[in-house]
Motif scaffolding. Sequence first.
Motif, mmCIF file in Angstrom:
data_model
loop_
_atom_site.group_PDB
_atom_site.id
_atom_site.type_symbol
_atom_site.label_atom_id
_atom_site.label_comp_id
_atom_site.label_asym_id
_atom_site.label_seq_id
_atom_site.Cartn_x
_atom_site.Cartn_y
_atom_site.Cartn_z
ATOM 1 N N ASP A 157 0.855 -1.187 0.000
ATOM 2 C CA ASP A 157 0.000 0.000 0.000
ATOM 3 C C ASP A 157 0.891 1.237 0.000
ATOM 4 O OD1 ASP A 157 -1.888 1.935 0.287
ATOM 5 O OD2 ASP A 157 -2.745 1.182 2.145
ATOM 6 N N GLN A 158 1.445 1.566 -1.186
ATOM 7 C CA GLN A 158 2.403 2.671 -1.254
ATOM 8 C C GLN A 158 1.776 4.019 -0.945
ATOM 9 O OE1 GLN A 158 1.662 0.699 -3.832
ATOM 10 N NE2 GLN A 158 1.292 1.855 -5.711
ATOM 11 N N GLN A 159 0.453 4.155 -1.093
ATOM 12 C CA GLN A 159 -0.193 5.418 -0.761
ATOM 13 C C GLN A 159 -0.210 5.686 0.744
ATOM 14 O OE1 GLN A 159 -1.137 7.585 -3.130
ATOM 15 N NE2 GLN A 159 -0.331 6.111 -4.606
ATOM 16 N N ASP A 160 0.121 4.670 1.536
ATOM 17 C CA ASP A 160 0.114 4.808 2.989
ATOM 18 C C ASP A 160 1.467 4.416 3.585
ATOM 19 O OD1 ASP A 160 -2.811 5.487 3.908
ATOM 20 O OD2 ASP A 160 -3.004 4.017 2.298
ATOM 21 N N PHE A 161 2.552 4.686 2.856
ATOM 22 C CA PHE A 161 3.918 4.492 3.334
ATOM 23 C C PHE A 161 4.219 3.030 3.677
ATOM 24 C CE2 PHE A 161 2.943 8.941 3.983
ATOM 25 C CZ PHE A 161 4.098 9.573 3.558
ATOM 26 N N ALA A 162 3.549 2.097 3.000
ATOM 27 C CA ALA A 162 3.784 0.672 3.233
ATOM 28 C C ALA A 162 4.247 -0.020 1.955
ATOM 29 C CB ALA A 162 2.525 0.007 3.766
ATOM 30 N N GLY A 163 4.984 0.683 1.130
ATOM 31 C CA GLY A 163 5.498 0.117 -0.108
ATOM 32 C C GLY A 163 6.058 1.214 -0.987
ATOM 33 N N ASP A 164 6.889 0.826 -1.934
ATOM 34 C CA ASP A 164 7.444 1.783 -2.898
ATOM 35 C C ASP A 164 6.541 1.872 -4.115
ATOM 36 O OD1 ASP A 164 9.628 2.421 -1.367
ATOM 37 O OD2 ASP A 164 10.917 0.901 -2.268
ATOM 38 N N PRO A 165 6.508 3.019 -4.802
ATOM 39 C CA PRO A 165 5.626 3.181 -5.968
ATOM 40 C C PRO A 165 6.094 2.422 -7.197
ATOM 41 C CG PRO A 165 6.950 5.151 -5.654
ATOM 42 C CD PRO A 165 7.205 4.276 -4.463
ATOM 43 N N GLY A 166 7.321 1.954 -7.220
ATOM 44 C CA GLY A 166 7.835 1.223 -8.375
ATOM 45 C C GLY A 166 8.772 0.111 -7.951
ATOM 46 N N VAL A 167 9.231 -0.638 -8.925
ATOM 47 C CA VAL A 167 10.182 -1.714 -8.667
ATOM 48 C C VAL A 167 11.530 -1.126 -8.252
ATOM 49 C CG1 VAL A 167 11.465 -3.591 -9.757
ATOM 50 C CG2 VAL A 167 9.031 -3.296 -10.247
ATOM 51 N N SER A 168 12.205 -1.783 -7.324
ATOM 52 C CA SER A 168 13.567 -1.400 -6.976
ATOM 53 C C SER A 168 14.451 -2.638 -6.986
ATOM 54 C CB SER A 168 13.636 -0.714 -5.608
ATOM 55 O OG SER A 168 13.303 -1.612 -4.575
ATOM 56 N N VAL A 169 15.707 -2.449 -7.343
ATOM 57 C CA VAL A 169 16.674 -3.552 -7.356
ATOM 58 C C VAL A 169 17.894 -3.122 -6.555
ATOM 59 C CG1 VAL A 169 15.904 -4.490 -9.566
ATOM 60 C CG2 VAL A 169 17.691 -2.745 -9.531
ATOM 61 N N ALA A 170 18.554 -4.104 -5.963
ATOM 62 C CA ALA A 170 19.760 -3.818 -5.176
ATOM 63 C C ALA A 170 20.744 -4.958 -5.338
ATOM 64 C CB ALA A 170 19.404 -3.633 -3.701
ATOM 65 N N TRP A 171 22.016 -4.644 -5.215
ATOM 66 C CA TRP A 171 23.030 -5.686 -5.158
ATOM 67 C C TRP A 171 24.061 -5.295 -4.112
ATOM 68 C CZ3 TRP A 171 22.213 -2.859 -9.653
ATOM 69 C CH2 TRP A 171 23.194 -1.914 -9.983
ATOM 70 N N ARG A 172 24.637 -6.333 -3.486
ATOM 71 C CA ARG A 172 25.593 -6.134 -2.407
ATOM 72 C C ARG A 172 26.730 -7.133 -2.526
ATOM 73 N NH1 ARG A 172 20.431 -5.813 -0.268
ATOM 74 N NH2 ARG A 172 19.950 -4.084 1.135
ATOM 75 N N LEU A 173 27.902 -6.719 -2.062
ATOM 76 C CA LEU A 173 29.030 -7.614 -1.857
ATOM 77 C C LEU A 173 29.108 -7.899 -0.362
ATOM 78 C CD1 LEU A 173 31.504 -9.076 -3.057
ATOM 79 C CD2 LEU A 173 32.832 -7.002 -2.566
ATOM 80 N N ILE A 174 29.175 -9.175 0.001
ATOM 81 C CA ILE A 174 29.153 -9.596 1.399
ATOM 82 C C ILE A 174 30.458 -10.303 1.726
ATOM 83 C CG2 ILE A 174 27.967 -11.006 3.126
ATOM 84 C CD1 ILE A 174 25.477 -10.845 1.275
ATOM 85 N N ALA A 175 31.072 -9.944 2.848
ATOM 86 C CA ALA A 175 32.271 -10.614 3.350
ATOM 87 C C ALA A 175 31.958 -11.223 4.707
ATOM 88 C CB ALA A 175 33.435 -9.624 3.471
ATOM 89 N N ARG A 176 32.399 -12.458 4.916
ATOM 90 C CA ARG A 176 32.103 -13.181 6.155
ATOM 91 C C ARG A 176 33.364 -13.884 6.646
ATOM 92 N NH1 ARG A 176 27.526 -15.430 8.523
ATOM 93 N NH2 ARG A 176 27.838 -17.385 9.676
ATOM 94 N N ALA A 177 33.658 -13.737 7.923
ATOM 95 C CA ALA A 177 34.827 -14.383 8.513
ATOM 96 C C ALA A 177 34.431 -15.026 9.830
ATOM 97 C CB ALA A 177 35.952 -13.376 8.744
ATOM 98 N N THR A 178 34.932 -16.231 10.074
ATOM 99 C CA THR A 178 34.705 -16.942 11.337
ATOM 100 C C THR A 178 36.035 -17.026 12.078
ATOM 101 O OG1 THR A 178 32.964 -18.266 10.309
ATOM 102 C CG2 THR A 178 33.836 -19.043 12.395
ATOM 103 N N VAL A 179 36.042 -16.464 13.286
ATOM 104 C CA VAL A 179 37.273 -16.434 14.073
ATOM 105 C C VAL A 179 37.134 -17.397 15.253
ATOM 106 C CG1 VAL A 179 37.860 -14.123 13.328
ATOM 107 C CG2 VAL A 179 36.455 -14.409 15.351
ATOM 108 N N GLY A 180 38.009 -17.275 16.236
ATOM 109 C CA GLY A 180 38.021 -18.205 17.354
ATOM 110 C C GLY A 180 36.701 -18.316 18.077
ATOM 111 N N SER A 181 36.405 -19.516 18.574
ATOM 112 C CA SER A 181 35.205 -19.826 19.357
ATOM 113 C C SER A 181 33.922 -19.630 18.575
ATOM 114 C CB SER A 181 35.166 -18.967 20.638
ATOM 115 O OG SER A 181 36.324 -19.175 21.431
ATOM 116 N N GLY A 182 33.996 -19.707 17.247
ATOM 117 C CA GLY A 182 32.791 -19.604 16.428
ATOM 118 C C GLY A 182 32.260 -18.202 16.261
ATOM 119 N N ILE A 183 33.028 -17.179 16.607
ATOM 120 C CA ILE A 183 32.581 -15.791 16.442
ATOM 121 C C ILE A 183 32.556 -15.435 14.957
ATOM 122 C CG2 ILE A 183 33.109 -13.382 16.954
ATOM 123 C CD1 ILE A 183 34.441 -14.344 19.530
ATOM 124 N N VAL A 184 31.459 -14.814 14.519
ATOM 125 C CA VAL A 184 31.275 -14.455 13.114
ATOM 126 C C VAL A 184 31.357 -12.942 12.959
ATOM 127 C CG1 VAL A 184 29.655 -14.420 11.183
ATOM 128 C CG2 VAL A 184 29.896 -16.478 12.573
#
Length: 251
Positions: A157-184
């Motif tokens: 319902d974009q007329q009530d701030f619950a959606g965008d009026p058109g299509v949107s696209v996004a892309w991201r680069l994600i980096a992930r590392a696991t260190v001691g004791s399973g910390i991410v």
Amino acid sequence: MTRAALAIALVSSTAFADAPREAPTEIEVDRGDAPAGRTELGFDGGAPVAGWGVTLAGSWLEAPISFGLPGGGTSEPVRRRQSVILGGALSLGESVVLDARWAGSRQLGTRLRGTGDERRLDRYVPGDLRIGARIRVMTKPHVALFVRGDLAVPTGDQQDFAGDPGVSVAWRLIARATVGSGIVLAASAGLRLRGQEVLIGDRSLGNESLAAVGIAVPLPAIRPLWCEQQVMLTAEASAIIGDDVGVARGP
């Protein structure tokens, strides 16, 4: 890939600058970005999906949007919103994950009353359908890199701030590392391109730069309360920076 992304962003920004003056004045105010079908951080930090997963979540927003009125005072188009979010994820082999999420909300606010548009804010609203895909592009001991793409379809319902009026696209680069004791440790950065510019008050909302960083620390098992890897302490920060469109400022 970087050159192509910058070129697309530049072309899109130029097109927005020539957009018609009668642009939409509403936009989705819920910027929650947690991927569906898994639980770790509030953004996609590369968490694995073992086969498939389903999530049912809730969110509570307080004063997500406000702006000054020409005659003085402040407008709060959406003062409070409670949402129920349903989503799922499916793993295709070891490197590809697909996910989708949708939300329905209850909200309070003044919408755009006081600006010449006196229609009331709808109390119960549907949100946009968000579809995502993540591909692992590099794996080394304790370190992995991913590329993620997202598509938001204007089903809300974009007329009530619950959606965008058109299509949107996004892309991201994600980096992930696991260190001691399973910390991410995880971080992501990317761009969101909107198919339609939105004007709210003195702000123009178009393309955006996205960034997030987080840490997840597993807590030791305390039987019979929980077992290994069932409870984690997390912390994160995220930022969204809008671009300027012509003479209009982006947030």
